[in-house]
Every structure is written in C-alpha cells, then in structure tokens.
Design a protein around this motif. Structure first.
Motif, PDB file in Angstrom:
ATOM      1  N   PHE A 123       9.265   2.315  -7.518  1.00 32.98           N
ATOM      2  CA  PHE A 123       9.224   1.124  -8.145  1.00 32.98           C
ATOM      3  C   PHE A 123       7.852   1.464  -8.985  1.00 32.98           C
ATOM      4  O   PHE A 123       7.717   2.227  -8.196  1.00 32.98           O
ATOM      5  CB  PHE A 123       9.658  -0.010  -7.639  1.00 32.98           C
ATOM      6  N   ASN A 124       8.285   1.128 -10.366  1.00 32.03           N
ATOM      7  CA  ASN A 124       6.836   1.072 -11.337  1.00 32.03           C
ATOM      8  C   ASN A 124       6.369   0.018 -10.766  1.00 32.03           C
ATOM      9  O   ASN A 124       6.963  -1.590 -10.244  1.00 32.03           O
ATOM     10  CB  ASN A 124       7.146   0.890 -12.480  1.00 32.03           C
ATOM     11  N   TYR A 125       4.991  -0.215 -11.078  1.00 34.89           N
ATOM     12  CA  TYR A 125       4.529  -2.075 -10.595  1.00 34.89           C
ATOM     13  C   TYR A 125       3.276  -1.940 -11.350  1.00 34.89           C
ATOM     14  O   TYR A 125       2.961  -1.110 -11.966  1.00 34.89           O
ATOM     15  CB  TYR A 125       3.859  -1.546  -8.901  1.00 34.89           C
ATOM     16  N   THR A 136      -7.812 -14.155  -6.924  1.00 36.99           N
ATOM     17  CA  THR A 136      -8.062 -14.641  -5.938  1.00 36.99           C
ATOM     18  C   THR A 136      -8.813 -16.307  -5.225  1.00 36.99           C
ATOM     19  O   THR A 136      -9.412 -16.230  -4.436  1.00 36.99           O
ATOM     20  CB  THR A 136      -9.313 -13.637  -6.175  1.00 36.99           C
ATOM     21  N   HIS A 137      -8.108 -17.040  -6.509  1.00 36.44           N
ATOM     22  CA  HIS A 137      -8.373 -18.125  -6.279  1.00 36.44           C
ATOM     23  C   HIS A 137      -7.867 -19.468  -5.478  1.00 36.44           C
ATOM     24  O   HIS A 137      -7.888 -20.398  -5.234  1.00 36.44           O
ATOM     25  CB  HIS A 137      -8.615 -18.599  -8.159  1.00 36.44           C
ATOM     26  N   CYS A 138      -6.305 -18.163  -5.345  1.00 41.36           N
ATOM     27  CA  CYS A 138      -5.433 -19.032  -4.181  1.00 41.36           C
ATOM     28  C   CYS A 138      -5.211 -18.928  -3.136  1.00 41.36           C
ATOM     29  O   CYS A 138      -5.101 -17.222  -2.604  1.00 41.36           O
ATOM     30  CB  CYS A 138      -3.395 -18.407  -4.918  1.00 41.36           C
ATOM     31  N   SER A 139      -5.421 -19.680  -2.296  1.00 37.76           N
ATOM     32  CA  SER A 139      -5.308 -19.282  -0.465  1.00 37.76           C
ATOM     33  C   SER A 139      -3.759 -18.901  -0.038  1.00 37.76           C
ATOM     34  O   SER A 139      -3.905 -18.088   0.960  1.00 37.76           O
ATOM     35  CB  SER A 139      -5.765 -20.252  -0.044  1.00 37.76           C
ATOM     36  N   ALA A 140      -2.885 -18.730  -0.918  1.00 44.08           N
ATOM     37  CA  ALA A 140      -2.026 -18.500  -0.287  1.00 44.08           C
ATOM     38  C   ALA A 140      -1.609 -17.334  -1.100  1.00 44.08           C
ATOM     39  O   ALA A 140      -0.258 -16.527  -0.344  1.00 44.08           O
ATOM     40  CB  ALA A 140      -0.394 -19.402  -1.088  1.00 44.08           C
ATOM     41  N   CYS A 141      -2.273 -16.137  -2.274  1.00 39.98           N
ATOM     42  CA  CYS A 141      -2.410 -15.270  -2.590  1.00 39.98           C
ATOM     43  C   CYS A 141      -2.211 -13.932  -0.738  1.00 39.98           C
ATOM     44  O   CYS A 141      -3.279 -13.813  -0.788  1.00 39.98           O
ATOM     45  CB  CYS A 141      -2.421 -14.498  -3.404  1.00 39.98           C
ATOM     46  N   ASN A 142      -1.200 -13.393  -0.903  1.00 40.04           N
ATOM     47  CA  ASN A 142      -1.279 -12.703   0.321  1.00 40.04           C
ATOM     48  C   ASN A 142      -1.647 -10.638  -0.296  1.00 40.04           C
ATOM     49  O   ASN A 142      -0.293 -10.664  -0.272  1.00 40.04           O
ATOM     50  CB  ASN A 142      -0.799 -12.841   1.568  1.00 40.04           C
ATOM     51  N   PHE A 143      -2.485 -10.706  -0.599  1.00 40.61           N
ATOM     52  CA  PHE A 143      -2.466  -8.819  -1.200  1.00 40.61           C
ATOM     53  C   PHE A 143      -2.265  -8.056   0.055  1.00 40.61           C
ATOM     54  O   PHE A 143      -1.438  -7.021  -0.151  1.00 40.61           O
ATOM     55  CB  PHE A 143      -4.389  -8.668  -1.241  1.00 40.61           C
ATOM     56  N   ASP A 144      -2.692  -7.737   1.338  1.00 45.42           N
ATOM     57  CA  ASP A 144      -1.386  -7.202   2.393  1.00 45.42           C
ATOM     58  C   ASP A 144      -0.603  -7.468   2.460  1.00 45.42           C
ATOM     59  O   ASP A 144      -0.357  -6.185   2.162  1.00 45.42           O
ATOM     60  CB  ASP A 144      -1.870  -8.193   3.458  1.00 45.42           C
ATOM     61  N   SER A 145       0.263  -8.659   2.045  1.00 50.28           N
ATOM     62  CA  SER A 145       2.018  -8.596   2.264  1.00 50.28           C
ATOM     63  C   SER A 145       2.386  -7.520   0.610  1.00 50.28           C
ATOM     64  O   SER A 145       2.898  -6.830   0.096  1.00 50.28           O
ATOM     65  CB  SER A 145       2.532  -9.923   1.511  1.00 50.28           C
ATOM     66  N   MET A 146       1.079  -8.270  -0.421  1.00 49.95           N
ATOM     67  CA  MET A 146       1.433  -6.572  -1.922  1.00 49.95           C
ATOM     68  C   MET A 146       1.505  -5.850  -1.282  1.00 49.95           C
ATOM     69  O   MET A 146       2.177  -4.597  -1.346  1.00 49.95           O
ATOM     70  CB  MET A 146       0.883  -7.237  -2.889  1.00 49.95           C
ATOM     71  N   THR A 147      -0.079  -5.221  -1.035  1.00 45.63           N
ATOM     72  CA  THR A 147      -0.084  -3.728  -0.743  1.00 45.63           C
ATOM     73  C   THR A 147       1.484  -3.309   0.371  1.00 45.63           C
ATOM     74  O   THR A 147       1.650  -2.184   0.337  1.00 45.63           O
ATOM     75  CB  THR A 147      -1.363  -3.692  -0.405  1.00 45.63           C
ATOM     76  N   ILE A 187     -10.590  -5.803  -8.335  1.00 45.80           N
ATOM     77  CA  ILE A 187      -9.455  -4.444  -8.475  1.00 45.80           C
ATOM     78  C   ILE A 187      -9.410  -2.955  -8.206  1.00 45.80           C
ATOM     79  O   ILE A 187      -8.266  -2.436  -7.644  1.00 45.80           O
ATOM     80  CB  ILE A 187      -9.405  -4.813  -9.747  1.00 45.80           C
ATOM     81  N   SER A 188     -10.840  -3.192  -7.787  1.00 45.05           N
ATOM     82  CA  SER A 188     -11.463  -1.294  -7.623  1.00 45.05           C
ATOM     83  C   SER A 188     -11.061  -1.681  -6.368  1.00 45.05           C
ATOM     84  O   SER A 188     -10.444  -0.099  -5.929  1.00 45.05           O
ATOM     85  CB  SER A 188     -12.442  -0.845  -7.805  1.00 45.05           C
ATOM     86  N   GLU A 189     -11.506  -2.227  -5.206  1.00 47.43           N
ATOM     87  CA  GLU A 189     -10.846  -1.913  -3.557  1.00 47.43           C
ATOM     88  C   GLU A 189      -9.851  -2.483  -3.912  1.00 47.43           C
ATOM     89  O   GLU A 189      -8.885  -1.758  -2.606  1.00 47.43           O
ATOM     90  CB  GLU A 189     -11.254  -3.829  -3.394  1.00 47.43           C
ATOM     91  N   LEU A 190      -8.517  -3.051  -4.356  1.00 51.94           N
ATOM     92  CA  LEU A 190      -7.182  -3.358  -4.113  1.00 51.94           C
ATOM     93  C   LEU A 190      -6.545  -2.259  -4.559  1.00 51.94           C
ATOM     94  O   LEU A 190      -5.445  -1.474  -3.573  1.00 51.94           O
ATOM     95  CB  LEU A 190      -7.149  -4.535  -5.499  1.00 51.94           C
ATOM     96  N   VAL A 191      -6.736  -1.529  -5.421  1.00 54.22           N
ATOM     97  CA  VAL A 191      -6.043  -0.157  -6.175  1.00 54.22           C
ATOM     98  C   VAL A 191      -6.273   1.422  -4.986  1.00 54.22           C
ATOM     99  O   VAL A 191      -5.340   1.563  -4.724  1.00 54.22           O
ATOM    100  CB  VAL A 191      -6.434   0.210  -7.109  1.00 54.22           C
ATOM    101  N   SER A 192      -7.652   0.616  -4.794  1.00 57.42           N
ATOM    102  CA  SER A 192      -7.805   2.221  -3.559  1.00 57.42           C
ATOM    103  C   SER A 192      -6.859   1.999  -2.119  1.00 57.42           C
ATOM    104  O   SER A 192      -6.201   2.783  -1.196  1.00 57.42           O
ATOM    105  CB  SER A 192      -9.231   2.103  -3.101  1.00 57.42           C
ATOM    106  N   ASN A 233       0.498   4.613  -4.373  1.00 60.82           N
ATOM    107  CA  ASN A 233       1.809   4.428  -5.299  1.00 60.82           C
ATOM    108  C   ASN A 233       0.701   4.573  -6.445  1.00 60.82           C
ATOM    109  O   ASN A 233       0.099   4.351  -6.807  1.00 60.82           O
ATOM    110  CB  ASN A 233       2.212   2.949  -4.987  1.00 60.82           C
ATOM    111  N   ASP A 234       0.635   5.562  -6.793  1.00 57.87           N
ATOM    112  CA  ASP A 234       0.550   6.072  -8.429  1.00 57.87           C
ATOM    113  C   ASP A 234       1.554   5.588  -9.887  1.00 57.87           C
ATOM    114  O   ASP A 234       0.796   5.794 -10.827  1.00 57.87           O
ATOM    115  CB  ASP A 234       0.879   7.594  -8.507  1.00 57.87           C
ATOM    116  N   LYS A 235       2.542   5.296  -9.065  1.00 57.62           N
ATOM    117  CA  LYS A 235       2.906   3.812 -10.304  1.00 57.62           C
ATOM    118  C   LYS A 235       2.560   2.341 -10.354  1.00 57.62           C
ATOM    119  O   LYS A 235       2.966   1.382 -11.271  1.00 57.62           O
ATOM    120  CB  LYS A 235       4.521   4.118 -10.202  1.00 57.62           C
ATOM    121  N   LEU A 236       1.471   2.131  -9.788  1.00 58.08           N
ATOM    122  CA  LEU A 236       0.364   0.775 -10.209  1.00 58.08           C
ATOM    123  C   LEU A 236      -0.113   0.858 -11.819  1.00 58.08           C
ATOM    124  O   LEU A 236      -0.646   1.367 -11.691  1.00 58.08           O
ATOM    125  CB  LEU A 236      -0.356   1.051  -9.248  1.00 58.08           C
TER     126      LEU A 236
END
Length: 170
Positions: A79-81, A59-70, A92-97, A101-104
């Motif tokens: 896939f397993n993730y 989360t300290h990286c401005s280029a880390c696009n969590f929307d693209s990942m999710t 982490i809790s917000e992201l998992v929600s 995918n139950d393989k994350l």
C-alpha cells in the motif's frame, strides 16, 4: 476523567459535521494547519496500484500506538501510506527510520484543522482508500489487529492469500 481508558476519544467531542461515508472520494487538497498550508492529495487518486492507508495520529495522545502503526506498515508493504501527525520534526525522523516502506509520506498537521475536512472525530484514526481514492473504511484504532480489521476491504483484495490461509486455519 474516568479511568475507563477512553479519555482520548473526547479529544474532538464537539463535532458539528458529519463523519466520512464509505464511497466518498478523497478531496484533491487538504489544509493542514492554521497557516493554511495545503497538501496536494491528488497523487492518492492517480498512479496508485494497490490503495492507500492513511493514519492520523499525535504524540499528545496516550492511545496513539505508533508501534502498531509501524508494524502494520512493515507487514503490508503493497500500500501507499500517508501519516498525518501532530508532533515535532525530531519524532517524525525517528518514526520514518522505523518503517521499511518507501511508499510512506509523513506530513506534520494540526489534527483539529484536518478532522473537519477528512470527517473523523477521534485519534488515532485509520482510513483505507481504494486505488481510485475512494474511502472504503475508516475508524479509530490502537492495535495492529484493529487496523487489520478496519482495513480488511483492502487486505482481502491485495493480500488474498493471507486471508485464505487465516480462514483455513480456523
């Protein structure tokens, strides 16, 4: 810093090790922090039906696009993730929600500790592993299109119909 948008790529600029090679195998263990906590990675080399995608972000990286990942995880649910992330537990809790995918698996990690072991040098990074735990691709990314391009070796095998339709549409 210059305004070229690549400042995040200077994050781990003093590399003293070689980058990963396609064909290398994932190790069985990964030290994830300065306390020497160990993550067992053996499950990604056994009992895996369709390969594994590993995202490394912070989360300290401005280029880390969590929307693209999710979006990627929700689109390609075979896939397993594994998400190795440097952040706080609340994020982490917000992201998992947001991922259906139950393989994350989401693991808090110190990026500078794991980069030498997994042999990458910038974040955000994505790895693609076949079902035997062998690296087939890996590179930095910041959009779903880039993640799809990098993980194309897995997508061609497990989502062949999507790739055929895309080729026929051109």
């Amino acid at each position: 810093m210059s305004g070229n948008g690549n400042e995040h790529r200077k994050f781990l600029k003093s590399r003293t090790y070689k980058l990963f090679k396609e064909g290398d195998y994932l190790s069985d263990e990964l030290i994830i922090n300065r306390k020497q906590d160990v993550l067992d990675l053996s499950m990604y080399k056994q009992k895996v039906d369709n390969g594994t995608v590993i995202f490394v972000m912070t989360t300290h990286c401005s280029a880390c696009n969590f929307d693209s990942m999710t979006d990627y995880m929700n689109k390609y649910n075979k896939f397993n993730y594994l998400l190795l992330i440097e952040t706080d537990h609340k994020f982490i809790s917000e992201l998992v929600s947001r991922v259906s995918n139950d393989k994350l698996s989401v693991i808090g990690a110190e990026i500078d500790i794991i980069c030498k072991q997994l042999k990458f040098d910038v974040v955000p990074w994505v790895f693609a592993l076949n079902k035997k735990g062998q690296f087939v691709a890996g590179r930095e990314f910041n959009s779903i299109k880039e993640a799809e391009f990098i993980t194309k070796p897995l997508l061609r095998v497990y989502y062949n119909e999507i790739w055929r339709n895309e080729i026929n549409a051109k």
